[in-house]
Enzyme design. Sequence first.
Site, PDB file in Angstrom:
ATOM      1  N   HIS A 203       0.798  -1.227   0.000  1.00  0.00           N
ATOM      2  CA  HIS A 203       0.000   0.000   0.000  1.00  0.00           C
ATOM      3  C   HIS A 203       0.829   1.275   0.000  1.00  0.00           C
ATOM      4  O   HIS A 203       0.287   2.358  -0.125  1.00  0.00           O
ATOM      5  CB  HIS A 203      -0.935   0.034   1.210  1.00  0.00           C
ATOM      6  CG  HIS A 203      -0.196   0.312   2.490  1.00  0.00           C
ATOM      7  ND1 HIS A 203       0.476  -0.658   3.175  1.00  0.00           N
ATOM      8  CD2 HIS A 203      -0.002   1.461   3.176  1.00  0.00           C
ATOM      9  CE1 HIS A 203       1.041  -0.129   4.244  1.00  0.00           C
ATOM     10  NE2 HIS A 203       0.771   1.161   4.270  1.00  0.00           N
TER      11      HIS A 203
HETATM   12  C1  UD1 Z   1      -2.323   4.897   5.994  1.00  0.00           C
HETATM   13  C2  UD1 Z   1      -1.085   5.397   6.724  1.00  0.00           C
HETATM   14  C3  UD1 Z   1       0.020   4.337   6.636  1.00  0.00           C
HETATM   15  C4  UD1 Z   1      -0.496   2.986   7.096  1.00  0.00           C
HETATM   16  C5  UD1 Z   1      -1.715   2.632   6.269  1.00  0.00           C
HETATM   17  C6  UD1 Z   1      -2.301   1.281   6.627  1.00  0.00           C
HETATM   18  C7  UD1 Z   1      -0.638   7.820   6.753  1.00  0.00           C
HETATM   19  C8  UD1 Z   1       0.168   8.890   6.142  1.00  0.00           C
HETATM   20  N1  UD1 Z   1      -0.550   6.616   6.154  1.00  0.00           N
HETATM   21  O1  UD1 Z   1      -2.005   4.819   4.602  1.00  0.00           O
HETATM   22  O2  UD1 Z   1       1.088   4.727   7.456  1.00  0.00           O
HETATM   23  O3  UD1 Z   1       0.517   2.021   6.955  1.00  0.00           O
HETATM   24  O4  UD1 Z   1      -2.706   3.636   6.484  1.00  0.00           O
HETATM   25  O5  UD1 Z   1      -3.427   1.013   5.847  1.00  0.00           O
HETATM   26  O6  UD1 Z   1      -1.325   8.046   7.697  1.00  0.00           O
HETATM   27  N2  UD1 Z   1      -9.467   4.191   1.846  1.00  0.00           N
HETATM   28  C9  UD1 Z   1     -10.641   3.481   1.799  1.00  0.00           C
HETATM   29  N3  UD1 Z   1     -11.159   3.049   2.981  1.00  0.00           N
HETATM   30  C10 UD1 Z   1     -10.568   3.285   4.171  1.00  0.00           C
HETATM   31  C11 UD1 Z   1      -9.370   4.013   4.193  1.00  0.00           C
HETATM   32  C12 UD1 Z   1      -8.824   4.454   3.029  1.00  0.00           C
HETATM   33  O7  UD1 Z   1     -11.203   3.240   0.763  1.00  0.00           O
HETATM   34  O8  UD1 Z   1     -11.116   2.845   5.207  1.00  0.00           O
HETATM   35  C13 UD1 Z   1      -8.886   4.649   0.575  1.00  0.00           C
HETATM   36  C14 UD1 Z   1      -9.128   6.094   0.311  1.00  0.00           C
HETATM   37  O9  UD1 Z   1      -9.513   6.248  -1.020  1.00  0.00           O
HETATM   38  C15 UD1 Z   1      -7.778   6.754   0.513  1.00  0.00           C
HETATM   39  C16 UD1 Z   1      -6.802   5.620   0.284  1.00  0.00           C
HETATM   40  O10 UD1 Z   1      -7.498   4.424   0.605  1.00  0.00           O
HETATM   41  O11 UD1 Z   1      -7.563   7.810  -0.353  1.00  0.00           O
HETATM   42  C17 UD1 Z   1      -5.594   5.720   1.158  1.00  0.00           C
HETATM   43  O12 UD1 Z   1      -5.960   5.873   2.533  1.00  0.00           O
HETATM   44  P1  UD1 Z   1      -5.096   6.816   3.527  1.00  0.00           P
HETATM   45  O13 UD1 Z   1      -5.592   6.693   4.922  1.00  0.00           O
HETATM   46  O14 UD1 Z   1      -4.957   8.148   2.950  1.00  0.00           O
HETATM   47  O15 UD1 Z   1      -3.637   6.194   3.478  1.00  0.00           O
HETATM   48  P2  UD1 Z   1      -3.132   4.720   3.493  1.00  0.00           P
HETATM   49  O16 UD1 Z   1      -2.494   4.478   2.190  1.00  0.00           O
HETATM   50  O17 UD1 Z   1      -4.193   3.753   3.957  1.00  0.00           O
END
Ligand code: UD1
Length: 370
Positions: A203
Amino acid sequence: MQKIIFVGGARPNFMKLAPILREIRRGFAQTIHPILVHTGQHYDQAMSGNFFKDLELPEPDYNLGVGSGSHATQTAAIMRGFEPVCLAEKPDMVAVVGDVNSTAACALTAAKLQVAVAHVEAGLRSGDRRMPEEINRIVTDALADVCFVTEESGIDNLLREGKRPEHLHLVGNLMIDSLVHQLRLLPSDTARHEGPYAVVTLHRPSNVDHAERLEAIVNALVALARTLPVIFPVHPRTSARLAEFGLRDALASSKVRCLPPMGYAEFLALWKDASLVLTDSGGIQEETTFLGVPCLTLRENTERPITLSMGTNRLVPGGTRSILEAAQQSLSQRGDVVRRPPLWDGRAAERIVRHLCASGTIADSVPARS
Ligand code: UD1
């Protein structure tokens, strides 16, 4: 009675919070009044709800419901949501875990309100400021009044950055507390996966946000799956990028089995018996070290160097061919003697809660603020 707000926001936070809250319930309910805040950084059932269920986490006292956004948008939304909670609850301390945006945002909010900050999993450094998590670690540790550290390198890093030794506590690793606890709870009839297989998680923006890099990894997985079943629970970010870069078909027509993200227990039951794990997660490097499962970390660096020096983890920064070569080498490693880092024994929460309760710990550890 000390009132402490514990903050979680994203998937890797929940397995660190669960053992602390359990330990407080077990023996310290008269000393610590915990308040659980979920920022809502992760909000899907698969990324959040299932973890609360598997880890027996209580319903959060507050859910800030911030959701996704750019880094600045998400961080600002967390701060705006968290400030009124701090003002209303007037906690003695705010405890943040890990290195996600929720960690840094809530540490900053608390520090500006002159509330003491404890950082659990302090001091880890990859040395790579291109990682958003590295920025979050540096900011959070700079503000933290109490630092709970998982491995010796964290103490060295914090001392080098000017933290005072009396504020640093090497306590072990809460991820391992959760792992030990959940291993005991796994039902004996949990379906075992027969024969050798590999498990993949991906990820990190550095791997999934660049078409060329993601394609190189996908090509490696497709090739590996010709000789070894490959199971790949796909993170929402990765799923979106695979679609955007037109890489879904390559996976769909291969023997790689793509699945939705899994809950904690289901994922544990899967990876613990794997012949090989390929990942870019921080926590999985630690978990595989504890159980001696060969792990390839598809990154240039790690903030968890003890998993390289003592554990089964290897860094693989290169492309398709490097990944396949490393996979072959690591597959022969399975069964080597398992070495476990000091204090990774399932009792980190006990140490942390004792430090928090030790008479005067909270008051003494907070330098006077002008
Ligand atoms: C975040 C953390 C990372 C951690 C990871 C575990 C930061 C900077 N990054 O990254 O350290 O290792 O979580 O998963 O805080 N999304 C969904 N559903 C959710 C959450 C996210 O669909 O419940 C999608 C959204 O479109 C979002 C993308 O996933 O834009 C990324 O989510 P985000 O929380 O921004 O960062 P992660 O890549 O998950």
